[in-house]
Scaffold this active site. Structure first.
Site, PDB file in Angstrom:
ATOM      1  N   PRO A 162      33.035  94.009  13.854  1.00 11.09           N
ATOM      2  CA  PRO A 162      32.629  95.173  13.064  1.00 11.09           C
ATOM      3  C   PRO A 162      31.421  94.907  12.165  1.00 11.09           C
ATOM      4  CG  PRO A 162      35.004  95.017  13.086  1.00 11.09           C
ATOM      5  CD  PRO A 162      34.487  93.770  13.751  1.00 11.09           C
ATOM      6  N   GLU A 163      30.388  95.732  12.332  1.00 10.65           N
ATOM      7  CA  GLU A 163      29.203  95.696  11.495  1.00 10.65           C
ATOM      8  C   GLU A 163      29.140  97.030  10.741  1.00 10.65           C
ATOM      9  OE1 GLU A 163      25.748  94.534  13.726  1.00 10.65           O
ATOM     10  OE2 GLU A 163      26.822  92.941  14.784  1.00 10.65           O
ATOM     11  N   ARG A 185      42.119  87.829  15.101  1.00 15.47           N
ATOM     12  CA  ARG A 185      41.791  86.415  14.879  1.00 15.47           C
ATOM     13  C   ARG A 185      42.133  85.923  13.481  1.00 15.47           C
ATOM     14  NH1 ARG A 185      35.824  85.316  17.034  1.00 15.47           N
ATOM     15  NH2 ARG A 185      36.389  83.249  16.255  1.00 15.47           N
TER      16      ARG A 185
END
Length: 281
Positions: free
Chosen positions: A2-3, A116
Site C-alpha cells: 500500500p502506497e 506479513r
C-alpha cells in the site's frame, strides 16, 4: 505494497462506516503469525479510546488516521501487506486488530489485516503526533506540495531523483511503484540527480505526481500479482491495468511504442523506465 493511492482508498472506504461512531473497545485478534508493532500496549490504547467518538478519518502520507474526541489519534501504517477492512478479510488467520462499535446497526467492527506482520498501530496525543508525523518529521504531502516546495526539496539533495522521491522527509506519501510511473509521465530518467533538474522538469514532475496519484485513487489503487492489496470492501483495485512501466520489463513502451521497458535497481528497489521516453541522466 500500500502506497498513497491505496491508503487514500482505504480512508475513503472506511470513512462512511466509522465516522461519528462510538467505540465499545479495541482488541487483538487471535493470530499466531509474526506480531505487528503496537504502541503503547493495546490495553492502554483500549483504555484511552473506549467510549470515545471517531471525529475524523484521514490520511497522513501512507498512514490511516482515526481521530477521536479529546484529540487522541490512532495511526495505522499498513506498510507492505496491511489492509483496513469493513468486510470479510482475505484470510481470517491474518487479522490483527479489531475496533468494535457501541452500536452495531450499520457495521459492528473495523478490522486491520496484515499478512506479513510489518504494519504498525500507534496511539498519539496531539503533541506526540506533531513530533512524529508533522513537518519536519515528514515532508509535505505529495498531493498538497506546491511547485516551489517541491523545487526546494529537490535542490537539497544530489541523490538520483527516484530514490529522492521515496524520502518521506522530502515529500510524504510517494512509494516505489508510483515513483516509476510519475517519472515516466514526466519523461525524466530515474538516475538523474534531483538537484540537477531544471525548472521545466520540476514542473513536469510535480504535475505528473498530482496526475498519477489522482488517477490511481480514482481506480482505487493497484492490486498486483500476489493479490495482497484489497480495498475496504475486500475488492481489487484496478489501476494495475493502467500501469505504463511498472513491472513491465522487456515489454514495448505503451507511450512511445518504440522503446522496451528496462528495469534497474536503485537503493535495493526495482525501477522501471523507457530509455527512449526518459533519455539520459
Amino acid at each position: 505494497m500500500p502506497e498513497l493511492p491505496e491508503v487514500e482508498t482505504m480512508v475513503r472506504g472506511i470513512r462512511p462506516y466509522v465516522l461519528g461512531r462510538t467505540l465499545a473497545g479495541v482488541r487483538a485478534c487471535p493470530c499466531d503469525r509474526r506480531p505487528i508493532s503496537i504502541e503503547p500496549s493495546l490495553s492502554t490504547i483500549d483504555r484511552r479510546i473506549r467510549g470515545r467518538t471517531i471525529t475524523d478519518v484521514r490520511r497522513r502520507a501512507k498512514r490511516v488516521l482515526l481521530e477521536f474526541d479529546e484529540a487522541d489519534i490512532v495511526a495505522i501504517e499498513p506498510r507492505m501487506t496491511g489492509l483496513m477492512l469493513v468486510s470479510d478479510p482475505p484470510s481470517p488467520e491474518h487479522l490483527r486488530v479489531v475496533w468494535e462499535f457501541a452500536d452495531s446497526d450499520n457495521l459492528p467492527s473495523l478490522w486491520f489485516w496484515d499478512r506479513r506482520g510489518l504494519g504498525t498501530v500507534r496511539l498519539y496525543s496531539p503533541e506526540e503526533y506533531r513530533d512524529a508525523l508533522a513537518p519536519p518529521a515528514l515532508g509535505p504531502d505529495a498531493l498538497e506540495i506546491t511547485v516551489e516546495e517541491f523545487a526546494e526539496a529537490c535542490a537539497r539533495t544530489a541523490r538520483a531523483i527516484k530514490p529522492a522521491l521515496l524520502d518521506q522527509k522530502l515529500v510524504a506519501g510517494v512509494g516505489n511503484l508510483y515513483a516509476s510511473e510519475m517519472l515516466h509521465v514526466a519523461r525524466i530518467h530515474p538516475e538523474r540527480s534531483a538537484n540537477r533538474l531544471n525548472r521545466r522538469q520540476i514542473e513536469r514532475l510535480h504535475q505528473a505526481m498530482q496526475d498519477v496519484l489522482a488517477e490511481a485513487i480514482r481506480y482505487e489503487g493497484s492490486t498486483l500479482g500476489d493479490g495482497t492489496y484489497r480495498n475496504a470492501l475486500n475488492q481489487d483495485g484496478s489501476y494495475q491495468n493502467a500501469h505504463r512501466v511498472y513491472a513491465k520489463e522487456g515489454e514495448r513502451c505503451r507511450t512511445c511504442q518504440r522503446g522496451k521497458v528496462r528495469r534497474i535497481v536503485q537503493t535495493q528497489r526495482s525501477t522501471f523506465f523507457c530509455p527512449i521516453c526518459q533519455r539520459g541522466r
